[in-house]
Design an enzyme around this catalytic site. Structure first.
Site, short mmCIF file in Angstrom:
data_model
loop_
_atom_site.label_atom_id
_atom_site.label_comp_id
_atom_site.label_asym_id
_atom_site.label_seq_id
_atom_site.Cartn_x
_atom_site.Cartn_y
_atom_site.Cartn_z
N ASP A 171 -125.57 108.30 106.99
CA ASP A 171 -125.67 109.56 107.81
C ASP A 171 -126.99 110.86 107.59
O ASP A 171 -127.96 110.18 106.01
CB ASP A 171 -124.11 110.47 108.08
CG ASP A 171 -123.83 110.70 107.03
OD1 ASP A 171 -124.33 110.48 105.76
OD2 ASP A 171 -122.92 111.12 106.89
N GLY B 69 -126.44 114.25 107.29
CA GLY B 69 -126.34 116.03 106.87
C GLY B 69 -126.39 117.04 107.88
O GLY B 69 -125.68 117.57 107.21
N GLY B 70 -126.83 116.27 109.07
CA GLY B 70 -126.30 117.08 110.41
C GLY B 70 -124.91 117.84 110.02
O GLY B 70 -124.58 118.92 110.33
N PHE B 71 -123.79 116.26 109.08
CA PHE B 71 -122.58 116.73 109.53
C PHE B 71 -122.52 117.83 108.60
O PHE B 71 -120.97 119.10 108.81
CB PHE B 71 -121.34 115.98 110.01
CG PHE B 71 -120.08 116.08 109.30
CD1 PHE B 71 -119.38 116.10 110.71
CD2 PHE B 71 -119.47 116.51 108.63
CE1 PHE B 71 -117.94 116.59 110.96
CE2 PHE B 71 -118.09 116.50 108.64
CZ PHE B 71 -117.00 116.57 109.83
N ASP C 4 -117.43 105.24 113.00
CA ASP C 4 -117.40 105.74 111.57
C ASP C 4 -116.08 106.23 111.93
O ASP C 4 -115.63 107.38 111.99
CB ASP C 4 -118.67 105.76 110.65
CG ASP C 4 -118.81 106.70 111.22
OD1 ASP C 4 -118.58 108.02 110.10
OD2 ASP C 4 -119.12 107.57 112.13
N CYS D 255 -98.82 90.63 109.49
CA CYS D 255 -100.72 90.80 109.07
C CYS D 255 -100.22 90.28 107.93
O CYS D 255 -99.17 89.78 107.01
CB CYS D 255 -100.18 92.03 108.95
SG CYS D 255 -101.34 93.26 108.14
N CYS E 23 -102.93 91.14 106.05
CA CYS E 23 -103.57 91.69 104.43
C CYS E 23 -103.20 91.74 103.48
O CYS E 23 -101.64 90.95 103.86
CB CYS E 23 -103.93 93.63 105.20
SG CYS E 23 -102.15 94.32 104.48
N CYS F 206 -99.50 93.66 103.09
CA CYS F 206 -98.25 92.84 103.79
C CYS F 206 -97.76 91.62 102.78
O CYS F 206 -96.61 91.02 103.42
CB CYS F 206 -98.50 92.84 105.00
SG CYS F 206 -98.63 94.63 105.66
N HIS G 164 -104.46 98.31 104.09
CA HIS G 164 -103.47 97.76 104.84
C HIS G 164 -104.18 98.24 106.32
O HIS G 164 -104.19 97.39 107.17
CB HIS G 164 -102.33 98.42 105.06
CG HIS G 164 -101.48 97.85 106.48
ND1 HIS G 164 -101.03 96.87 106.98
CD2 HIS G 164 -101.68 98.68 107.17
CE1 HIS G 164 -101.44 97.21 107.53
NE2 HIS G 164 -100.77 98.27 108.41
#
Length: 377
Positions: free
Chosen positions: A89, A91-93, A269, A307, A309, A312, A338
């Site tokens: 990104d 830098g505006g945020f 995101d 799940c 993952c 889990c 997870h």
């Protein structure tokens, strides 16, 4: 970068983005690795989860370790050990979130470092150069992001300035070799008039035969209601090219991703899955497990049955409850694994639904399982 839409269901799109470093199935969720690291995880964890692209932060990497350091060490892929794609990104945020340390002018954004107070001027050209040094696969232009609600006068300034900065960014990107894709950012608050103006201005920019490679919708999830956000996205996407990726920045909760996909968004995101994991909020298909609650002290079931993952498959809610209460560092990794797995699985389910032509039926089931009303707008 190459982008192809391979299936649609209503406005929802199933596609593929190919960069120099990975093939990215869309719609896609990008984990946030602010300083080149997704908090709690390493590059092997990300690869095992199936991450094809990570978002890194231009402002933070510029301050520490320095974009020139990353450049000398071979770019973000070599520096971090994550071989797949990076979107950075602009830098505006940070201008939005660090308002007390920021001054905005036509030239750019003057920051005071949150680390040592030193001043740094981010111009559209400098932001492009920083991202070139980082070796970004997808670069974001510098934009003028404002909080909501806001005045019509300030929204108009934001839109016009964002357009001027975007053109400066594209000119400089081409001047410096044009390596990597570059995305413009549509602003306009929740005002449909300004969203249309911003989208039309940005999509009409062309420099030496080249236009932007993709378009983001920015300036949402900054104070407006969920319904206002959904309606704004629904209104804006038809003004963006069908042949280029559409990215909804900084969004969001699982239901926000579902509604974004329904309205034609390809990329997302957000810090929500990783931050919420660290704070004890674990996602499942039926809602959120608040692992700190005492009801899980003796619960030997996984976070979510079925799940697959890594967490889990090995650990119980009781153990995670214990780790969270004891503030054990291993909790943060296991919880983050997870939540990101859940987000990646959510995106995969939506891709299958679009390709199979049953996305709306899947969406209805998504809300039914959570006991939530189906948004109607």
């Amino acid at each position: 970068m190459r982008f192809e839409v391979i299936a649609t269901d209503g406005r929802a799109r199933r596609g593929v983005i190919e960069t120099a470093h990975s093939r990215i199935e869309t719609p896609v969720f990008m984990p946030v690795g602010t300083a080149g690291s997704v908090k709690g995880l390493d590059s092997r964890d990300l690869l095992e989860l199936g991450a094809k692209i990570v978002l890194a932060n231009t402002y933070h990497l510029y301050l520490r370790p320095g974009d020139w350091v990353v450049a000398q060490l071979g770019g973000l892929q070599k520096f971090t050990g994550f071989p797949n794609s990076f979107l950075t990104d602009s830098g505006g945020f940070q201008a939005f979130s660090l308002q007390q340390n920021v001054k905005i002018s036509e030239e750019g954004i003057l920051f005071k470092s949150h680390i040592d107070g030193s001043p740094h001027l981010f111009t559209p050209e400098k932001v492009v150069e920083i991202q070139h040094n980082l070796g970004s696969d997808i670069l974001m232009v510098l934009d003028d992001l404002i909080p909501l609600p806001n005045t019509e006068e300030r929204i108009a300034i934001s839109v016009e300035r964002t357009t001027r900065w975007a053109k400066r960014s594209l000119i400089h990107h081409i001047k410096k070799g044009g390596k990597g894709a570059i995305f413009a950012i549509v602003q306009g608050g929740t005002d449909f008039k300004f969203r249309e103006i911003s989208a039309r201005q940005l999509t009409s920019i062309e420099v030496e035969g080249r236009s932007f490679d993709g378009f983001a919708i920015g300036g949402l999830s900054v104070g407006e209601s969920n319904l206002e956000m959904y309606l704004t996205v629904q209104f804006t996407t038809p003004f963006l090219p069908e042949t280029k990726p559409r990215y909804l920045m900084g969004v969001g909760k699982p239901e926000d991703l579902v509604e974004g996909v329904r309205n034609g968004i390809d990329m997302f995101d957000c810090i929500i899955p990783t931050r919420n994991a660290r704070n004890g909020y674990l996602y499942t298909s039926t809602g959120v497990v608040r692992i700190k609650n005492s009801r899980y002290r003796l619960d030997d079931s996984p976070i979510e049955s079925g799940c697959n993952c890594p967490t889990c498959k090995r650990y119980s809610r009781a153990y995670l409850h214990h780790l969270f209460k004891a503030k054990e560092l291993s909790y943060y990794r296991l919880a983050t694994l997870h939540n990101l797995y859940y987000y990646f699985r959510l995106m995969e389910e939506m891709r299958r639904g679009i390709e199979g032509g049953y996305f709306e039926e899947w969406r209805e089931e998504f809300y039914r399982k959570r006991g939530l009303p189906l948004p109607r707008y």
